[in-house]
Scaffold this motif. Structure first.
Motif, PDB file in Angstrom:
ATOM      1  N   ARG A  64       0.832  -1.216   0.000  1.00 57.56           N
ATOM      2  CA  ARG A  64       0.000   0.000   0.000  1.00 57.56           C
ATOM      3  C   ARG A  64       0.858   1.254   0.000  1.00 57.56           C
ATOM      4  NH1 ARG A  64      -4.525  -0.579   4.537  1.00 57.56           N
ATOM      5  NH2 ARG A  64      -4.928   1.572   3.929  1.00 57.56           N
ATOM      6  N   GLU A  67       2.112   1.798  -3.483  1.00 59.45           N
ATOM      7  CA  GLU A  67       1.037   2.275  -4.356  1.00 59.45           C
ATOM      8  C   GLU A  67       0.791   3.770  -4.143  1.00 59.45           C
ATOM      9  OE1 GLU A  67      -2.330  -0.162  -3.431  1.00 59.45           O
ATOM     10  OE2 GLU A  67      -1.543  -1.900  -4.528  1.00 59.45           O
ATOM     11  N   ILE A  68       0.790   4.192  -2.907  1.00 58.46           N
ATOM     12  CA  ILE A  68       0.571   5.613  -2.606  1.00 58.46           C
ATOM     13  C   ILE A  68       1.729   6.449  -3.146  1.00 58.46           C
ATOM     14  CG2 ILE A  68       0.497   7.288  -0.703  1.00 58.46           C
ATOM     15  CD1 ILE A  68      -1.162   5.181   0.846  1.00 58.46           C
ATOM     16  N   SER A  71       1.354   6.673  -6.924  1.00 59.60           N
ATOM     17  CA  SER A  71       0.264   7.597  -7.280  1.00 59.60           C
ATOM     18  C   SER A  71       0.694   9.043  -7.097  1.00 59.60           C
ATOM     19  CB  SER A  71      -0.975   7.325  -6.417  1.00 59.60           C
ATOM     20  OG  SER A  71      -1.498   6.058  -6.688  1.00 59.60           O
ATOM     21  N   GLU A 107      -8.311  11.894  -3.985  1.00 58.37           N
ATOM     22  CA  GLU A 107      -8.332  10.437  -3.839  1.00 58.37           C
ATOM     23  C   GLU A 107      -7.033   9.948  -3.174  1.00 58.37           C
ATOM     24  OE1 GLU A 107      -9.730   6.539  -4.054  1.00 58.37           O
ATOM     25  OE2 GLU A 107     -10.782   8.443  -4.257  1.00 58.37           O
ATOM     26  N   LEU A 108      -5.915  10.522  -3.564  1.00 58.60           N
ATOM     27  CA  LEU A 108      -4.632  10.163  -2.967  1.00 58.60           C
ATOM     28  C   LEU A 108      -4.615  10.513  -1.476  1.00 58.60           C
ATOM     29  CD1 LEU A 108      -1.690   9.179  -3.183  1.00 58.60           C
ATOM     30  CD2 LEU A 108      -1.073  11.544  -3.761  1.00 58.60           C
ATOM     31  N   ARG A 110      -7.164  10.734   0.512  1.00 56.62           N
ATOM     32  CA  ARG A 110      -8.060   9.788   1.182  1.00 56.62           C
ATOM     33  C   ARG A 110      -7.339   8.469   1.438  1.00 56.62           C
ATOM     34  NH1 ARG A 110     -10.747   5.509   0.017  1.00 56.62           N
ATOM     35  NH2 ARG A 110     -10.365   5.614  -2.203  1.00 56.62           N
ATOM     36  N   LYS A 111      -6.627   7.980   0.404  1.00 58.04           N
ATOM     37  CA  LYS A 111      -5.886   6.729   0.550  1.00 58.04           C
ATOM     38  C   LYS A 111      -4.793   6.856   1.617  1.00 58.04           C
ATOM     39  CE  LYS A 111      -6.581   4.785  -4.065  1.00 58.04           C
ATOM     40  NZ  LYS A 111      -5.940   4.395  -5.328  1.00 58.04           N
ATOM     41  N   GLN A 112      -4.134   8.026   1.642  1.00 58.52           N
ATOM     42  CA  GLN A 112      -3.091   8.237   2.649  1.00 58.52           C
ATOM     43  C   GLN A 112      -3.680   8.232   4.066  1.00 58.52           C
ATOM     44  OE1 GLN A 112      -1.424  11.908   1.081  1.00 58.52           O
ATOM     45  NE2 GLN A 112       0.427  10.836   0.397  1.00 58.52           N
ATOM     46  N   GLU A 114      -6.459   6.706   5.058  1.00 55.74           N
ATOM     47  CA  GLU A 114      -6.850   5.326   5.361  1.00 55.74           C
ATOM     48  C   GLU A 114      -5.624   4.489   5.713  1.00 55.74           C
ATOM     49  OE1 GLU A 114      -9.010   3.754   2.038  1.00 55.74           O
ATOM     50  OE2 GLU A 114     -10.814   4.913   2.491  1.00 55.74           O
ATOM     51  N   TYR A 115      -4.563   4.673   4.941  1.00 52.74           N
ATOM     52  CA  TYR A 115      -3.318   3.942   5.199  1.00 52.74           C
ATOM     53  C   TYR A 115      -2.800   4.263   6.600  1.00 52.74           C
ATOM     54  CZ  TYR A 115       1.686   2.962   5.024  1.00 52.74           C
ATOM     55  OH  TYR A 115       2.950   2.528   5.319  1.00 52.74           O
ATOM     56  N   ASP A 118      -5.097   2.734   9.276  1.00 50.55           N
ATOM     57  CA  ASP A 118      -4.924   1.278   9.341  1.00 50.55           C
ATOM     58  C   ASP A 118      -3.589   0.910   9.984  1.00 50.55           C
ATOM     59  OD1 ASP A 118      -7.371   1.034   8.130  1.00 50.55           O
ATOM     60  OD2 ASP A 118      -6.571   0.474   6.157  1.00 50.55           O
TER      61      ASP A 118
END
Length: 175
Positions: A64, A67-68, A71, A107-108, A110-112, A114-115, A118
């Motif tokens: 993950r 991937e971040i 991106s 979107e990036l 948001r993913k960061q 969440e990462y 988590d």
């Protein structure tokens, strides 16, 4: 005569009061309360269990994280390309690409988030497992050495009362 009797009762009361205050202190000194200290962060950083946990988390979240990072690099490259090409683009095309970049950036982010959430949650779970085992080791050490109180992370502790290395050894011997 009554005044004299009252003063004797007052004296008796003062003696009883001072004895009641001094007696527990005398017993506590005679009993020799044993105190120890432990550096929790050192346990979480240096024990084999903590190192294995850290490696496990890194392996679990590496994909993950990559991937971040990928991106973010793509968005940065697209933004640089937009800056270079914006002079020769039509207004509508430029606005459309800016919106696309803004959407990708949101979107990036948001993913960061969440990462990070988590990772923090998993880190908390792993530290809780280590803390449970460390508390068992602390109890065992306290029983063996007849320690009455173990203080976590004191501002200062004499090396003679520091049991951190013993806790780490006990954790390393556990499976």
């Amino acid at each position: 005569m009554k005044l004299r009797q009252s003063s004797k009762w007052i004296q008796f009361g003062l003696i009883a009061f001072s004895t009641a205050i001094a007696l527990p202190q005398a017993f506590a000194q005679d009993a020799g309360t044993r105190v120890a200290a432990v550096n929790v962060e050192k346990v979480f950083n240096e024990s084999n269990m903590a190192k294995a946990s850290q490696t496990k988390l890194q392996n679990e979240f590496m994909k993950r994280q990559n991937e971040i990072r990928t991106s973010a690099e793509k968005i940065k490259a697209a933004a640089e390309k937009l800056d270079r090409d914006s002079a020769v683009m039509s207004e509508a095309d430029r606005v459309r690409r800016q919106r696309e970049l803004a959407d990708q950036d949101r979107e990036l982010q948001r993913k960061q988030r969440e990462y990070t959430e988590d990772l923090n949650q998993r880190n908390f779970e792993e530290r809780a497992k280590i803390a449970e085992k460390a508390n068992q080791a602390l109890k065992q050490i306290a029983d063996q050495r007849k320690i009455d109180v173990i203080i976590q992370d004191p501002a200062y502790a004499n090396p003679k009362v520091d049991v951190t290395d013993d806790v780490i050894k006990a954790l390393n011997s556990l499976k």
